[in-house]
Scaffold this motif. Structure first.
Motif, short mmCIF file in Angstrom:
data_model
loop_
_atom_site.label_atom_id
_atom_site.label_comp_id
_atom_site.label_asym_id
_atom_site.label_seq_id
_atom_site.Cartn_x
_atom_site.Cartn_y
_atom_site.Cartn_z
N LEU A 126 105.06 60.69 71.11
CA LEU A 126 104.10 61.47 71.89
C LEU A 126 104.70 61.97 73.20
CD1 LEU A 126 100.78 59.49 71.30
CD2 LEU A 126 101.42 61.72 70.37
N VAL A 127 105.40 61.09 73.91
CA VAL A 127 106.01 61.48 75.18
C VAL A 127 107.06 62.56 74.96
CG1 VAL A 127 107.45 60.66 77.10
CG2 VAL A 127 105.51 59.30 76.35
N ALA A 128 107.92 62.38 73.96
CA ALA A 128 108.99 63.35 73.70
C ALA A 128 108.42 64.69 73.26
CB ALA A 128 109.96 62.80 72.65
N LEU A 129 107.43 64.68 72.38
CA LEU A 129 106.86 65.95 71.91
C LEU A 129 106.06 66.65 73.02
CD1 LEU A 129 105.80 64.92 68.31
CD2 LEU A 129 107.72 66.38 68.99
N LEU A 130 105.36 65.87 73.82
CA LEU A 130 104.65 66.47 74.96
C LEU A 130 105.64 67.12 75.92
CD1 LEU A 130 101.94 66.89 76.44
CD2 LEU A 130 102.38 64.70 77.58
N TYR A 131 106.75 66.43 76.16
CA TYR A 131 107.77 67.01 77.04
C TYR A 131 108.38 68.26 76.41
CZ TYR A 131 111.85 67.89 79.79
OH TYR A 131 112.78 68.52 80.55
N ALA A 132 108.59 68.25 75.10
CA ALA A 132 109.16 69.42 74.42
C ALA A 132 108.27 70.65 74.64
CB ALA A 132 109.34 69.15 72.93
N VAL A 133 106.98 70.47 74.47
CA VAL A 133 106.05 71.59 74.66
C VAL A 133 106.03 72.03 76.12
CG1 VAL A 133 103.60 72.23 74.57
CG2 VAL A 133 104.63 70.96 72.67
N LEU A 134 105.96 71.07 77.03
CA LEU A 134 105.94 71.39 78.46
C LEU A 134 107.23 72.07 78.89
CD1 LEU A 134 104.40 71.06 81.16
CD2 LEU A 134 105.61 68.88 81.45
N ASP A 135 108.36 71.59 78.38
CA ASP A 135 109.66 72.17 78.71
C ASP A 135 109.74 73.62 78.24
OD1 ASP A 135 112.43 71.85 79.65
OD2 ASP A 135 112.94 72.08 77.53
N GLU A 136 109.31 73.89 77.03
CA GLU A 136 109.34 75.27 76.53
C GLU A 136 108.39 76.17 77.31
OE1 GLU A 136 111.27 77.07 74.44
OE2 GLU A 136 112.47 75.25 74.48
N TRP A 137 107.22 75.66 77.63
CA TRP A 137 106.25 76.46 78.36
C TRP A 137 106.78 76.85 79.75
CZ3 TRP A 137 103.21 75.37 82.78
CH2 TRP A 137 102.25 76.34 83.05
N THR A 138 107.43 75.89 80.44
CA THR A 138 107.94 76.18 81.79
C THR A 138 109.15 77.10 81.77
OG1 THR A 138 109.26 74.15 81.79
CG2 THR A 138 107.06 74.04 82.78
N GLN A 139 109.84 77.21 80.64
CA GLN A 139 111.01 78.08 80.57
C GLN A 139 110.65 79.56 80.69
OE1 GLN A 139 113.82 77.34 77.44
NE2 GLN A 139 113.70 75.14 77.76
N GLN A 140 109.41 79.92 80.40
CA GLN A 140 109.03 81.32 80.52
C GLN A 140 109.03 81.80 81.97
OE1 GLN A 140 105.04 82.00 79.09
NE2 GLN A 140 104.25 80.16 80.11
N PHE A 141 109.05 80.88 82.92
CA PHE A 141 109.07 81.24 84.33
C PHE A 141 110.49 81.30 84.89
CE2 PHE A 141 105.11 78.79 83.57
CZ PHE A 141 104.22 79.86 83.68
N ILE A 142 111.48 81.04 84.07
CA ILE A 142 112.89 81.06 84.47
C ILE A 142 113.48 82.41 84.06
CG2 ILE A 142 115.12 79.87 84.28
CD1 ILE A 142 112.88 78.08 85.41
N PRO A 143 114.18 83.11 84.97
CA PRO A 143 114.77 84.42 84.62
C PRO A 143 115.69 84.33 83.40
CG PRO A 143 114.95 84.00 86.98
CD PRO A 143 114.45 82.75 86.35
#
Length: 175
Positions: free
Chosen positions: A114-131
């Motif tokens: 659960l922790v790893a998959l939650l981080y995977a989703v959060l990590d991908e979502w935050t990448q959209q704000f990176i140039p």
């Protein structure tokens, strides 16, 4: 008594003015406060090591996935391979850092997944704000495959350690 020598650790008992050597039970390791404190100290040092390694590894993943695309080195393999590999390590280290004395194997696997998959989703979502970076559902899928492989690897490693006398002695020695 004649012909008997005192052994180290034996207790002498005075009976009718004679000193006799009390028989010693077979070597049995008694659980004393010292043994428990040593065992606790070993377990805590292993958990600290696991936590330190996990935090360092997780920081590397975070900073590596949040660099702008322009500053990234060109990759020879598909980025899905790197995603999978990163989450194999992350899920394995998450399992290792969760204390097995407090949680069953099933709970450890569920918490880590659960922790790893939650981080995977959060990590991908935050990448959209990176140039130059984008949010890609297939990266999350590669991360999920990595989590599954990491959890399986942890189960295999745990079974080997628990059924291997050398590994048990190695851990018990605090090495």
């Amino acid at each position: 008594m004649l012909g008997m020598q005192a052994r180290a650790g034996s207790t002498d008992v005075a009976i009718n003015g004679r000193v006799e050597i009390a028989p010693q039970p077979p070597a049995v390791r008694r659980l004393s406060a010292t043994n428990w404190s040593n065992t606790f100290r070993i377990v805590m040092s292993i958990m600290r090591l696991a936590s330190i390694v996990l935090v360092g590894y997780w920081a590397l993943i975070f900073f590596g996935t949040h660099l702008p695309k322009a500053s990234m080195p060109s990759l020879n393999a598909s980025d899905k391979v790197y995603h999978c590999g990163a989450f194999i390590g992350l899920s394995f280290l998450l399992c290792w850092a969760i204390p097995s004395s407090r949680f069953s194997l099933g709970k450890i696997l569920i918490i880590a997944a659960l922790v790893a998959l939650l981080y995977a989703v959060l990590d991908e979502w935050t990448q959209q704000f990176i140039p130059g970076r984008t949010c890609d559902i297939w990266d999350v899928a590669a991360d999920a495959v990595g989590v599954a492989i990491g959890l399986t690897t942890y189960c295999i490693a745990r079974r080997i350690v628990r059924h291997n006398k050398f590994a048990q002695r190695f851990l018990a020695a605090g090495i």
